[in-house]
Design a protein around this motif. Structure first.
Motif, PDB file in Angstrom:
ATOM      1  N   MET A 292       0.762  -1.265   0.024  1.00  0.00           N
ATOM      2  CA  MET A 292      -0.041  -0.063  -0.127  1.00  0.00           C
ATOM      3  C   MET A 292       0.994   1.152  -0.067  1.00  0.00           C
ATOM      4  O   MET A 292       0.477   2.377  -0.620  1.00  0.00           O
ATOM      5  N   LEU A 293       2.069   1.169   0.574  1.00  0.00           N
ATOM      6  CA  LEU A 293       2.904   2.225   0.758  1.00  0.00           C
ATOM      7  C   LEU A 293       3.748   2.568  -0.556  1.00  0.00           C
ATOM      8  O   LEU A 293       4.493   3.499  -0.747  1.00  0.00           O
ATOM      9  N   GLY A 294       3.825   1.546  -1.366  1.00  0.00           N
ATOM     10  CA  GLY A 294       4.416   1.699  -2.721  1.00  0.00           C
ATOM     11  C   GLY A 294       5.877   1.275  -2.559  1.00  0.00           C
ATOM     12  O   GLY A 294       6.796   1.819  -3.337  1.00  0.00           O
ATOM     13  N   LEU A 295       6.371   0.465  -1.648  1.00  0.00           N
ATOM     14  CA  LEU A 295       7.655   0.008  -1.567  1.00  0.00           C
ATOM     15  C   LEU A 295       8.260  -0.919  -2.632  1.00  0.00           C
ATOM     16  O   LEU A 295       7.430  -1.466  -3.404  1.00  0.00           O
ATOM     17  N   THR A 296       9.361  -0.807  -2.974  1.00  0.00           N
ATOM     18  CA  THR A 296      10.185  -1.825  -3.905  1.00  0.00           C
ATOM     19  C   THR A 296      10.253  -3.016  -3.364  1.00  0.00           C
ATOM     20  O   THR A 296      10.099  -3.295  -2.204  1.00  0.00           O
ATOM     21  N   GLU A 297      10.635  -3.772  -4.290  1.00  0.00           N
ATOM     22  CA  GLU A 297      10.898  -5.335  -3.907  1.00  0.00           C
ATOM     23  C   GLU A 297      12.079  -5.341  -2.971  1.00  0.00           C
ATOM     24  O   GLU A 297      11.900  -5.948  -1.731  1.00  0.00           O
ATOM     25  N   ASP A 298      13.144  -4.680  -3.174  1.00  0.00           N
ATOM     26  CA  ASP A 298      14.180  -4.920  -2.114  1.00  0.00           C
ATOM     27  C   ASP A 298      13.677  -4.221  -0.721  1.00  0.00           C
ATOM     28  O   ASP A 298      14.090  -4.779   0.388  1.00  0.00           O
ATOM     29  N   GLN A 299      12.877  -3.201  -0.683  1.00  0.00           N
ATOM     30  CA  GLN A 299      12.341  -2.332   0.658  1.00  0.00           C
ATOM     31  C   GLN A 299      11.399  -3.679   1.221  1.00  0.00           C
ATOM     32  O   GLN A 299      11.372  -3.534   2.471  1.00  0.00           O
ATOM     33  N   LEU A 300      10.440  -4.152   0.521  1.00  0.00           N
ATOM     34  CA  LEU A 300       9.890  -5.021   1.183  1.00  0.00           C
ATOM     35  C   LEU A 300      10.383  -6.450   1.647  1.00  0.00           C
ATOM     36  O   LEU A 300       9.927  -6.803   2.888  1.00  0.00           O
ATOM     37  N   VAL A 301      11.363  -6.629   0.945  1.00  0.00           N
ATOM     38  CA  VAL A 301      12.322  -7.902   1.690  1.00  0.00           C
ATOM     39  C   VAL A 301      13.004  -7.516   3.130  1.00  0.00           C
ATOM     40  O   VAL A 301      12.873  -8.034   4.009  1.00  0.00           O
ATOM     41  N   ALA A 302      13.288  -5.995   2.974  1.00  0.00           N
ATOM     42  CA  ALA A 302      13.901  -5.372   4.379  1.00  0.00           C
ATOM     43  C   ALA A 302      12.993  -5.236   5.357  1.00  0.00           C
ATOM     44  O   ALA A 302      13.172  -5.537   6.541  1.00  0.00           O
ATOM     45  N   ALA A 303      11.633  -4.873   5.049  1.00  0.00           N
ATOM     46  CA  ALA A 303      10.506  -4.659   5.716  1.00  0.00           C
ATOM     47  C   ALA A 303      10.069  -6.021   6.557  1.00  0.00           C
ATOM     48  O   ALA A 303       9.892  -6.096   7.718  1.00  0.00           O
ATOM     49  N   CYS A 304      10.139  -7.112   5.721  1.00  0.00           N
ATOM     50  CA  CYS A 304       9.824  -8.382   6.405  1.00  0.00           C
ATOM     51  C   CYS A 304      11.055  -8.588   7.446  1.00  0.00           C
ATOM     52  O   CYS A 304      10.876  -9.311   8.569  1.00  0.00           O
ATOM     53  N   GLY A 305      12.226  -8.427   7.102  1.00  0.00           N
ATOM     54  CA  GLY A 305      13.391  -8.882   7.936  1.00  0.00           C
ATOM     55  C   GLY A 305      13.368  -8.007   9.127  1.00  0.00           C
ATOM     56  O   GLY A 305      13.733  -8.394  10.513  1.00  0.00           O
ATOM     57  N   ILE A 306      12.914  -6.643   8.949  1.00  0.00           N
ATOM     58  CA  ILE A 306      12.762  -5.799  10.294  1.00  0.00           C
ATOM     59  C   ILE A 306      11.737  -6.280  11.134  1.00  0.00           C
ATOM     60  O   ILE A 306      11.857  -6.399  12.418  1.00  0.00           O
ATOM     61  N   SER A 307      10.643  -6.315  10.684  1.00  0.00           N
ATOM     62  CA  SER A 307       9.458  -6.840  11.525  1.00  0.00           C
ATOM     63  C   SER A 307       9.564  -8.151  12.160  1.00  0.00           C
ATOM     64  O   SER A 307       9.443  -8.380  13.328  1.00  0.00           O
ATOM     65  N   GLY A 308      10.280  -9.110  11.180  1.00  0.00           N
ATOM     66  CA  GLY A 308      10.468 -10.454  11.840  1.00  0.00           C
ATOM     67  C   GLY A 308      11.503 -10.634  12.585  1.00  0.00           C
ATOM     68  O   GLY A 308      11.670 -11.753  13.286  1.00  0.00           O
ATOM     69  N   SER A 309      12.272  -9.525  12.979  1.00  0.00           N
ATOM     70  CA  SER A 309      13.211  -9.612  13.859  1.00  0.00           C
ATOM     71  C   SER A 309      12.896  -9.088  15.237  1.00  0.00           C
ATOM     72  O   SER A 309      13.491  -8.984  16.037  1.00  0.00           O
ATOM     73  N   SER A 310      11.566  -8.641  15.278  1.00  0.00           N
ATOM     74  CA  SER A 310      11.171  -7.966  16.486  1.00  0.00           C
ATOM     75  C   SER A 310      10.080  -8.396  17.056  1.00  0.00           C
ATOM     76  O   SER A 310       9.766  -7.883  18.386  1.00  0.00           O
ATOM     77  N   HIS A 311       9.237  -9.178  16.835  1.00  0.00           N
ATOM     78  CA  HIS A 311       8.053  -9.616  17.492  1.00  0.00           C
ATOM     79  C   HIS A 311       7.452 -10.865  17.480  1.00  0.00           C
ATOM     80  O   HIS A 311       6.358 -11.276  17.409  1.00  0.00           O
ATOM     81  N   PHE A 312       8.450 -11.647  18.356  1.00  0.00           N
ATOM     82  CA  PHE A 312       7.947 -13.100  18.458  1.00  0.00           C
ATOM     83  C   PHE A 312       7.214 -13.182  19.713  1.00  0.00           C
ATOM     84  O   PHE A 312       7.378 -12.370  20.845  1.00  0.00           O
ATOM     85  N   THR A 313       5.906 -13.766  19.601  1.00  0.00           N
ATOM     86  CA  THR A 313       5.029 -13.705  21.004  1.00  0.00           C
ATOM     87  C   THR A 313       4.991 -15.031  21.560  1.00  0.00           C
ATOM     88  O   THR A 313       4.734 -16.138  20.821  1.00  0.00           O
ATOM     89  N   LEU A 314       4.956 -14.951  23.064  1.00  0.00           N
ATOM     90  CA  LEU A 314       4.879 -16.368  23.776  1.00  0.00           C
ATOM     91  C   LEU A 314       3.216 -16.823  23.563  1.00  0.00           C
ATOM     92  O   LEU A 314       2.417 -16.060  23.888  1.00  0.00           O
ATOM     93  N   GLY A 315       3.079 -18.103  23.639  1.00  0.00           N
ATOM     94  CA  GLY A 315       1.862 -18.431  23.730  1.00  0.00           C
ATOM     95  C   GLY A 315       1.074 -18.275  25.176  1.00  0.00           C
ATOM     96  O   GLY A 315      -0.136 -18.448  25.109  1.00  0.00           O
ATOM     97  N   GLY A 316       1.910 -17.874  26.003  1.00  0.00           N
ATOM     98  CA  GLY A 316       1.163 -17.930  27.294  1.00  0.00           C
ATOM     99  C   GLY A 316       0.148 -16.647  27.274  1.00  0.00           C
ATOM    100  O   GLY A 316      -0.668 -16.646  28.388  1.00  0.00           O
ATOM    101  N   VAL A 317       0.140 -15.697  26.407  1.00  0.00           N
ATOM    102  CA  VAL A 317      -1.027 -14.716  26.318  1.00  0.00           C
ATOM    103  C   VAL A 317      -2.277 -15.571  26.148  1.00  0.00           C
ATOM    104  O   VAL A 317      -3.412 -14.745  26.446  1.00  0.00           O
ATOM    105  N   VAL A 318      -2.488 -16.740  25.664  1.00  0.00           N
ATOM    106  CA  VAL A 318      -3.605 -17.414  25.776  1.00  0.00           C
ATOM    107  C   VAL A 318      -3.922 -18.632  26.387  1.00  0.00           C
ATOM    108  O   VAL A 318      -4.649 -19.466  26.543  1.00  0.00           O
ATOM    109  N   ALA A 319      -3.028 -18.774  27.717  1.00  0.00           N
ATOM    110  CA  ALA A 319      -2.974 -19.819  28.678  1.00  0.00           C
ATOM    111  C   ALA A 319      -3.295 -19.348  29.995  1.00  0.00           C
ATOM    112  O   ALA A 319      -2.873 -18.251  30.457  1.00  0.00           O
TER     113      ALA A 319
END
Length: 457
Positions: free
Chosen positions: A168-195
């Motif tokens: 939606m923001l109009g990123l390039t292919e390289d920027q999209l790959v970087a965005a996935c790497g940035i987000s995917g390096s920052s937000h692992f979530t423990l299952g304990g939030v639903v236990a």
């Protein structure tokens, strides 16, 4: 060979409204309408009022709109707030093969950037399709699912959401790959939030992963870099998330050719997914045999080991909060037995302590069934036996809940659910406008014009 995230980026950039099957585009609009209804229903809930105050206090550039409220804020905060609204009742969609997920939690990652950038209704549909196609494939990628080894499905959403926002923001292919790497390096979530005893974080983990994807896309748009082999690289996802067997092919096979969105389900009840088959079985057993609530002596529910453990631990027999109640199999069964349905109103604070419902909790026994475990997750069977005070017993087996692809909701059903939810916030005429606008979304030249239909009068 291209990395997995680059393959996903090329899919996200290559998809167009014209290339998408009409059945997939229509389903995207149905899920959008369902999600908007869920959001409008909770505008005045205490937790959502608290979240809205938080968003307002942060301030920010008026880039995008908060559903219902009409508040303008920056796109990351708008995406977070809108995802919280959609998720708050646990009434939005459900996809569960290996891993469970609610792909509609990611719709705000398309909605807010599309509004800010003046994207069309067709562009918004494409963004929704990207969200569903990537998230659903991620749910197929690990066996058993990452949820089975202790991670929450928000850990998957962090990988999909940056592609949605980035397109939606109009990123390039390289920027999209970087965005996935940035987000995917920052937000692992423990299952304990639903236990165990559940808190507001039960409904917040996935929206935060959606927000993380928007922020990552914004950061990548400046040229900021991120890992380019997030999944298969050294100490990447495949290496670090152990105790599962990863299938890279499941993540990319058929992208742009086979659309999975039509395999996603709707929720007929505002409760955790594994409660739906037992609720359906109980309601059908009582209706078919004309069992009155006062005639019930005992209810035995046979379900998965997970259902007997996480959804039926001691805290679930005495739920003190909405979050615990809608993830309590005994409470949901008690409501169904006492009232003949399970509705959003059954999770309001006053309803949680209704003595009629509470009186049923001691009559309910949840049993783990190894035979059902053997079918899971492909089939989420439940077997419910109702025994009456005069000694009669009625058993009902249910493999597919109402709203699943095997028992789909019609367009009329989806609209009825929307109206039931949105009536809290909109007049009948305003609801008509939202229904017409959503099913005619491709006619909008600017997403912002559509969003204005979603503001409470």
């Amino acid at each position: 060979m291209d990395s997995i995230s680059r393959t996903m980026a090329r899919f996200a950039l290559g998809l167009s409204y014209e290339r998408a099957p009409q059945a997939a585009a229509h389903e995207a609009k149905r899920f959008l309408l369902d999600s908007v209804g869920c959001a409008l229903a909770v505008l005045d809930h205490d937790d959502m009022q608290q979240a809205h105050r938080y968003i307002c206090e942060l301030g920010g550039n008026p880039q995008a709109t908060v559903i219902g409220h009409g508040t303008k804020t920056n796109i990351a905060d708008a995406a977070l707030m809108n995802a919280l609204l959609i998720r708050a009742m646990d009434y939005n969609d459900i996809y569960w093969k290996q891993d469970p997920s609610h792909p509609s939690d990611i719709i705000p990652a398309a909605l807010a950037p599309a509004e800010w950038k003046g994207r069309s209704g067709k562009d918004l549909i494409v963004g929704i399709l990207i969200a569903y196609e990537l998230e659903m494939r991620l749910c197929l990628a690990a066996e058993p699912g990452v949820r089975e080894v202790g991670w929450h499905h928000a850990s998957l959403t962090q990988f999909a959401s940056p592609f949605v926002a980035g397109r939606m923001l109009g990123l390039t292919e390289d920027q999209l790959v970087a965005a996935c790497g940035i987000s995917g390096s920052s937000h692992f979530t423990l299952g304990g939030v639903v236990a165990g005893h559940l808190t507001n974080m039960k409904n917040t983990a996935d929206p935060m992963a959606t927000e993380a994807g928007v922020r990552a896309a914004l950061l990548a748009s400046t040229g900021y870099s991120g890992p380019v082999e997030l999944f298969e690289g050294k100490e990447g996802v495949f290496h670090v998330v152990k105790n599962v067997r990863w299938s890279p092919e499941a993540m990319t096979a058929g992208l742009g050719e086979q659309f999975l969105i039509t395999e996603c389900g709707y929720k007929a009840f505002p409760t955790e997914a594994l409660t739906h088959q037992p609720i359906t079985a109980l309601l059908e057993a009582m209706a078919e045999n004309r069992v009155a609530p006062e005639a019930v002596a005992e209810i035995i529910v046979k379900t998965t080991t997970r259902g007997a453990d996480i959804l039926s631990d001691p805290s679930k027999y005495d739920p003190q909060t909405k979050e615990t109640a809608d993830h309590s199999l005994p409470y949901c069964i008690a409501v169904a037995a006492a009232r003949g349905n399970v509705l959003p109103s059954d999770f309001e604070e006053a309803a949680l302590f209704d003595p009629t419902v509470r009186g049923f909790l001691s009559k309910i026994k949840v049993v783990a069934d190894p035979g059902i475990d053997a079918l899971f997750p492909k089939i989420k069977r439940a077997i419910v036996t109702v025994t009456t005070c005069d000694g009669r017993s009625f058993t009902r087996q249910e493999d597919y809940a109402k709203g699943s692809p095997e028992r789909p909701l019609s367009d009329e059903d989806v609209v009825d659910k929307f109206r039931s939810n949105a009536a809290h916030a909109l007049s009948s005429k305003a609801m008509d406008r939202v229904v017409d606008a959503t099913f005619g979304l491709e006619r909008f030249a600017a997403t912002g014009d559509y969003v204005q239909c979603l503001v409470r009068e």
